[in-house]
Scaffold this motif. Structure first.
Motif, short mmCIF file in Angstrom:
data_model
loop_
_atom_site.label_atom_id
_atom_site.label_comp_id
_atom_site.label_asym_id
_atom_site.label_seq_id
_atom_site.Cartn_x
_atom_site.Cartn_y
_atom_site.Cartn_z
N ALA A 196 0.84 -1.19 0.00
CA ALA A 196 0.00 0.00 0.00
C ALA A 196 0.88 1.24 0.00
N PHE A 197 0.57 2.17 -0.87
CA PHE A 197 1.28 3.44 -0.95
C PHE A 197 0.35 4.50 -0.36
N LEU A 198 0.71 4.99 0.83
CA LEU A 198 -0.16 5.88 1.57
C LEU A 198 0.54 7.18 1.95
N ASP A 199 -0.21 8.26 1.92
CA ASP A 199 0.26 9.56 2.38
C ASP A 199 -0.39 9.81 3.74
N PRO A 200 0.41 9.99 4.80
CA PRO A 200 -0.17 10.18 6.13
C PRO A 200 -1.12 11.37 6.25
N LEU A 201 -1.00 12.34 5.33
CA LEU A 201 -1.84 13.54 5.38
C LEU A 201 -2.92 13.54 4.31
N CYS A 202 -3.16 12.39 3.69
CA CYS A 202 -4.15 12.28 2.61
C CYS A 202 -5.46 11.70 3.15
N PRO A 203 -6.59 12.40 3.00
CA PRO A 203 -7.87 11.87 3.48
C PRO A 203 -8.25 10.53 2.85
#
Length: 238
Positions: A61-68
């Motif tokens: 999983a490619f996730l941005d900690p600040l992405c809703p």
């Protein structure tokens, strides 16, 4: 008799420039291939790193900690992976989106946490998801980078167990900067251009940039898990 028209000088220069650009591109590709990081990128969830490389279905999983959207994608993914563990393993790659001003800071914070207390990496990720509004562009527009690092360190101390000042020192460590850059570059090499994005056994899943709900994850993983016994038996008999 008319003389044949000569190729304009500008056209020749453009062709030479295109050739030079192509050569430079392939040289950069070769250089990138020769400078692989010392370890595989990302954070293994639930201590399943060993299983991830053997018989388990591997979800990346490619996730941005600040992405809703990353926040909304996390809970159903977590539930699905826990349902099938240890037959399904998960690795999360931090992927800071450039239009979230301090997403790169947040990704660095995950690497700082992982270094100080590896069991705190995912609790910190969930803290970011819970407190995203504090670090949105609008909320931090009047803050400097160092000031945001201080605020992140205060929050991270809750998950890591170290003091905020000790955590803050990690932002001065070039290794956390390098690790976060590697995560972003790795995502780019896999065709990732947003968050959340997902790979299952190396294959990019459709709908990149949007969350996948729990029932959809079950539909993806259940057939793969059910085939694992057949696959292991097939390779054992070879």
């Amino acid at each position: 008799m008319a003389r044949p028209a000569r190729v304009p000088l500008l056209r020749r220069l453009l062709l030479l420039a295109a050739l030079a650009a192509s050569c430079s591109y392939y040289l950069l590709v070769l250089q990138a291939q020769a400078t692989a990081p010392p370890r595989y990128d990302g954070f293994a969830y639930g201590g399943g790193a060993a299983a991830a490389w053997k018989d388990a279905v591997l979800v990346e999983a490619f996730l941005d900690p600040l992405c809703p959207d990353s926040r909304d994608a996390w809970h159903p993914l977590k539930l699905a992976v826990e349902r099938y563990a240890p037959r399904v393993s998960l690795i999360v790659h931090p992927f800071p989106l450039p239009y979230h001003t301090y997403a790169f800071h947040a990704c660095r914070a995950l690497y700082i946490a992982n270094k100080l207390n590896s069991s705190s990496t995912y609790p910190l990720l969930e803290l970011f998801f819970k407190n995203q509004e504090k670090f949105y562009n609008s909320a931090t527009s009047s803050l400097s980078g160092p000031a945001v690092a201080v605020e992140m360190s205060k929050m991270a101390a809750q998950a890591v167990g170290n003091s905020a000042s000790e955590f803050l020192q990690g932002f001065s460590d070039r290794r956390t900067d390098s690790a976060a850059r590697v995560s972003f570059k790795y995502g780019c090499t896999r065709g990732v251009y947003g968050a959340p994005f997902f790979l299952v056994n190396g294959f990019l899943q459709p709908g990149g940039g949007s969350p996948i709900d729990y029932s959809t994850w079950i539909g993806i993983l259940d057939p793969l898990v059910s085939q694992q016994g057949e696959r292991i038996e097939m390779f054992t008999s070879i």
